[in-house]
Design a protein around this motif. Structure first.
Motif, mmCIF file in Angstrom:
data_model
loop_
_atom_site.group_PDB
_atom_site.id
_atom_site.type_symbol
_atom_site.label_atom_id
_atom_site.label_comp_id
_atom_site.label_asym_id
_atom_site.label_seq_id
_atom_site.Cartn_x
_atom_site.Cartn_y
_atom_site.Cartn_z
ATOM 1 N N GLN A 173 0.585 -0.603 0.018
ATOM 2 C CA GLN A 173 0.122 0.141 0.367
ATOM 3 C C GLN A 173 0.898 1.387 0.096
ATOM 4 O OE1 GLN A 173 -3.251 0.122 -0.509
ATOM 5 N NE2 GLN A 173 -3.382 -1.880 -0.291
ATOM 6 N N LYS A 174 2.088 1.345 0.614
ATOM 7 C CA LYS A 174 2.786 2.467 0.840
ATOM 8 C C LYS A 174 3.665 2.753 -0.439
ATOM 9 C CE LYS A 174 4.114 1.359 5.736
ATOM 10 N NZ LYS A 174 5.071 1.869 6.834
ATOM 11 N N THR A 175 3.968 1.552 -1.385
ATOM 12 C CA THR A 175 4.235 1.466 -2.444
ATOM 13 C C THR A 175 3.410 2.378 -3.521
ATOM 14 O OG1 THR A 175 5.629 -0.652 -2.208
ATOM 15 C CG2 THR A 175 5.230 0.185 -5.092
ATOM 16 N N ILE A 176 1.840 2.077 -3.633
ATOM 17 C CA ILE A 176 1.085 2.403 -4.111
ATOM 18 C C ILE A 176 0.741 3.651 -4.369
ATOM 19 C CG2 ILE A 176 -1.055 2.039 -5.285
ATOM 20 C CD1 ILE A 176 -1.122 -1.073 -4.339
ATOM 21 N N LYS A 177 0.825 4.076 -2.648
ATOM 22 C CA LYS A 177 0.986 5.781 -2.770
ATOM 23 C C LYS A 177 1.595 6.455 -3.189
ATOM 24 C CE LYS A 177 -2.568 5.626 1.037
ATOM 25 N NZ LYS A 177 -2.532 6.408 2.162
ATOM 26 N N ILE A 178 3.001 5.620 -3.388
ATOM 27 C CA ILE A 178 4.048 6.559 -3.253
ATOM 28 C C ILE A 178 4.573 6.806 -4.930
ATOM 29 C CG2 ILE A 178 7.169 6.528 -3.998
ATOM 30 C CD1 ILE A 178 7.181 5.307 -0.764
ATOM 31 N N GLN A 179 3.535 6.012 -5.078
ATOM 32 C CA GLN A 179 3.763 5.882 -7.693
ATOM 33 C C GLN A 179 2.294 6.666 -7.773
ATOM 34 O OE1 GLN A 179 3.175 1.314 -7.914
ATOM 35 N NE2 GLN A 179 4.800 1.012 -8.619
ATOM 36 N N ALA A 180 1.575 6.710 -7.219
ATOM 37 C CA ALA A 180 0.343 7.619 -7.195
ATOM 38 C C ALA A 180 0.781 8.896 -7.182
ATOM 39 C CB ALA A 180 -1.083 7.528 -6.404
ATOM 40 N N TRP A 181 1.017 9.069 -5.963
ATOM 41 C CA TRP A 181 1.997 10.279 -5.539
ATOM 42 C C TRP A 181 2.696 11.678 -7.485
ATOM 43 C CZ3 TRP A 181 7.184 11.670 -4.934
ATOM 44 C CH2 TRP A 181 7.462 13.063 -4.521
#
Length: 123
Positions: free
Chosen positions: A62-70
Motif C-alpha cells: 500500500q505504501k508503494t502504491i501511494k508513492i507511485q500515485a504521488w
C-alpha cells in the motif's frame, strides 16, 4: 366425433431435452475456454538461479502504491505547468506581434493624414 385436444403445457420430455441441450452447450463452452487458455511455459531451472524476492507485506504494498500515485500526480502537475507556461509565452509573443502591426498601421494612417494636410497647404 373427432375432437382434438390442444396442449397448453409442454411435455416433460421436451423440457428435459431442452435442459440437456443447454447443459451440453455450457460444457462445450467450458471445454473450448480451457483449450484456448494455455498455461505459461515453465522456465528451465538453472543451478545458479537468483534468490527469490520475499513477498511484500500488505502495508508495504500500500505504501508503494501511494508513492507511485504521488509521483504520477507530480508528473502530471509538472506537465500542466509547463503547458501553461508555454501558452503564456505564445500569448505574450502574439500580443507583441499584434501591437507591432497596429503601430505600423497607425503610422501609415498618420503619414497619409500628414501628406493630405501638406497637399492642402501647398495649394
Amino acid at each position: 366425433m373427432g375432437s382434438k385436444c390442444s396442449k397448453t403445457e409442454p411435455d416433460n420430455d421436451d423440457l428435459e431435452k431442452e435442459r440437456k441441450r443447454k447443459e451440453n452447450a455450457l460444457m462445450n463452452m467450458k471445454v473450448e475456454k480451457e483449450k484456448t487458455e494455455k498455461p505459461p511455459p515453465s522456465k528451465p531451472k538453472t543451478s545458479a538461479s537468483k534468490p527469490k524476492a520475499l513477498p511484500k507485506k500488505e502495508g508495504e504494498e500500500q505504501k508503494t502504491i501511494k508513492i507511485q500515485a504521488w509521483w504520477r500526480g507530480t508528473l502530471v502537475r509538472r506537465t500542466l505547468l509547463h503547458a501553461a507556461l508555454r501558452a503564456c509565452i505564445i500569448q505574450y509573443w502574439w500580443r507583441q506581434r499584434l501591437e507591432g502591426l497596429l503601430e505600423k498601421k497607425r503610422l501609415s494612417v498618420l503619414e497619409y493624414y500628414a501628406r493630405e494636410k501638406w497637399a492642402v497647404i501647398k495649394l
